[in-house]
Design a protein around this motif. Structure first.
Motif, short mmCIF file in Angstrom:
data_model
loop_
_atom_site.label_atom_id
_atom_site.label_comp_id
_atom_site.label_asym_id
_atom_site.label_seq_id
_atom_site.Cartn_x
_atom_site.Cartn_y
_atom_site.Cartn_z
N LEU A 1 40.08 38.26 40.63
CA LEU A 1 39.68 37.00 41.24
C LEU A 1 39.26 37.23 42.68
O LEU A 1 39.84 38.09 43.37
CB LEU A 1 40.82 35.99 41.19
CG LEU A 1 41.06 35.31 39.83
CD1 LEU A 1 42.39 34.55 39.87
CD2 LEU A 1 39.93 34.36 39.49
N VAL B 1 38.39 34.93 29.98
CA VAL B 1 39.26 34.15 30.87
C VAL B 1 39.29 32.71 30.39
O VAL B 1 38.37 32.24 29.71
CB VAL B 1 38.77 34.23 32.33
CG1 VAL B 1 38.87 35.64 32.86
CG2 VAL B 1 37.34 33.71 32.46
N PRO C 1 40.25 29.66 32.67
CA PRO C 1 40.77 29.12 33.94
C PRO C 1 41.11 27.64 33.84
O PRO C 1 40.53 26.89 33.05
CB PRO C 1 39.60 29.34 34.91
CG PRO C 1 38.38 29.35 34.03
CD PRO C 1 38.81 29.96 32.74
N SER D 1 36.82 28.84 39.35
CA SER D 1 37.23 30.15 39.86
C SER D 1 36.02 31.07 39.97
O SER D 1 35.03 30.93 39.25
CB SER D 1 38.27 30.79 38.93
OG SER D 1 39.39 29.95 38.76
N TYR E 1 35.06 35.15 39.82
CA TYR E 1 35.53 36.44 39.35
C TYR E 1 34.61 37.53 39.86
O TYR E 1 33.38 37.39 39.83
CB TYR E 1 35.57 36.46 37.82
CG TYR E 1 36.56 35.48 37.23
CD1 TYR E 1 37.87 35.85 36.97
CD2 TYR E 1 36.18 34.17 36.96
CE1 TYR E 1 38.79 34.94 36.44
CE2 TYR E 1 37.09 33.26 36.43
CZ TYR E 1 38.39 33.64 36.17
OH TYR E 1 39.28 32.74 35.67
#
Length: 385
Positions: free
Chosen positions: A135, A151, A153, A157, A159
């Motif tokens: 992250l 992922v 989330p 977010s 990445y």
């Protein structure tokens, strides 16, 4: 006779030539290649060739090779003073190459908790490349060491993918946006009670305001509009319920409001014909009025309040009086009026243009009402007819 002769054969030392340093490392602009010869020979010349063309004949056993020439074929020729030669062919070996990286999807939007696969592509694709996902701002917490991860989330977010090659380290970033599914719809109105023909504006607010959703308005199960606001103008009285439904890819919320539409008010007063009285009036005269259950207000012709309630009793004065029944109402009111005429006592006085006439002559009779302020209908009779 015997004859003899002698031939002298001299064995010249053999020249042995080798090349060292023909390896280029990535990121290095050039390297020095060295031509080595055997120690027991005297070298007369060293010549360097690139792709069959002489490029250096300075008899220097060192040759500078540039990285841009790494795809060429080279050879070097060494010649001794006795004329012996040796040739070595070589093609430079380039170890390592700078890589570039592309992560995908670059910017994507999903529902909270929905899985999404992120992948990275490097060029050129080298087996020596290693990967690391984390992250943004959390480099120490690795999420995976492959060229892809999955992922899920709970919030928007970013990445980062790190690719480490022999020659360089490169990064790329992807953003996963989260569609908020936890929201409510709240309706506010400019008015919750309107009269027929008037308008009310309904506004649907999405809470929290950071959430994006499409708004659909329905009334009685039918879609009447879309968007954040709705203006309604009902043409008939009644109760109307409107529902605003907010929808996005991940959630739904709704709220409703009821608009009361009132008709204009018509007051009905009785009696509905003019009341005629003779003076003096010593007792009260009463009137009644109704207006759909609304409180009645009685006014005189000047607009002054005489009383309230469904009945008004008065002793009317001499002359014509008007008693207006109305109501205090949010919508338009059509009042009604009761009229009372009180006549004063009077006498009739007859005058004639002549009280004696001959046959065939005329006489004009005039009836005067005394006092003259009194109004009365005059009827003439003769012999009871």
């Amino acid at each position: 006779i015997a004859l003899e002769d002698t031939i002298r054969l001299e064995i010249l030392p053999e020249i042995e030539l080798s090349v060292a340093g023909d390896t280029l490392l990535c990121g290095v602009e050039s390297t020095i290649i060295t031509a080595n010869t055997s120690a027991n020979v005297q070298v007369d010349s060293i010549r360097w060739f690139q792709n069959g063309q002489l490029v250096d004949d300075d008899n220097d056993n060192n040759f500078e090779l540039f990285a841009t020439e790494s795809n060429s074929e080279f050879y070097v020729v060494a010649t001794t003073i006795q004329g012996c030669t040796d040739t070595v062919f070589f093609r430079p070996t380039l170890i390592g190459e700078e890589i570039a990286i592309t992560a995908s999807p670059k910017d994507t939007t999903v529902c909270r908790g929905e899985p999404v696969t992120l992948s990275a592509t490097v060029a050129p694709a080298l087996s020596t490349t290693t990967f690391n996902w984390f992250l943004l701002g959390e480099e120490a917490n690795s999420l995976g060491q492959q060229d892809f991860i999955q992922v899920s989330p709970d919030s928007t977010s970013q990445y980062v993918i790190e690719a480490v090659g022999l020659c360089n380290t490169v990064y790329d970033t992807v953003t996963v946006n989260i569609i908020e599914d936890d929201f409510i719809i709240e309706i506010t109105t400019s008015a919750d009670t309107v009269c027929v023909g008037e308008s009310a504006t309904l506004t649907a607010d999405i809470i929290p305001g950071s959430v994006s959703a499409d708004i659909e308005w329905t009334q009685g199960g039918s879609v009447v509009s879309t968007g954040g606001s709705l203006t309604v103008t009902p043409s008939t009285p009644g109760s109307y319920t409107y529902v605003a439904t907010g929808m996005n890819a991940c959630g739904t919320a709704a709220d409703s409001v009821t608009i009361l539409v009132l008709d204009n008010l018509v007051v009905e007063a009785l009696p509905d014909t003019t009341i005629e009285l003779c003076a003096p009036v010593e007792e009260e005269v009463c009137f009644t009025a109704m207006a759909g259950g609304q409180p009645i207000i009685w006014l005189d012709s000047a607009g002054d309040t005489l009383g309230t309630g469904p009945e008004l009793c008065v002793v009317p004065p001499l002359g014509t009086s008007e008693y207006i029944a109305t109501a205090d109402y949010v919508c338009g009111v059509t009042p009604d009026t009761v009229r009372v005429e009180v006549q004063d006592s009077f006498s009739v006085e007859v005058t004639a243009s002549a009280d004696t006439v001959c046959v065939g002559e005329s006489a004009t009779l005039t009836a005067d009402i005394i006092p003259g302020s009194v109004s009365a209908d005059i009827e003439w009779t003769q012999g009871g007819s």
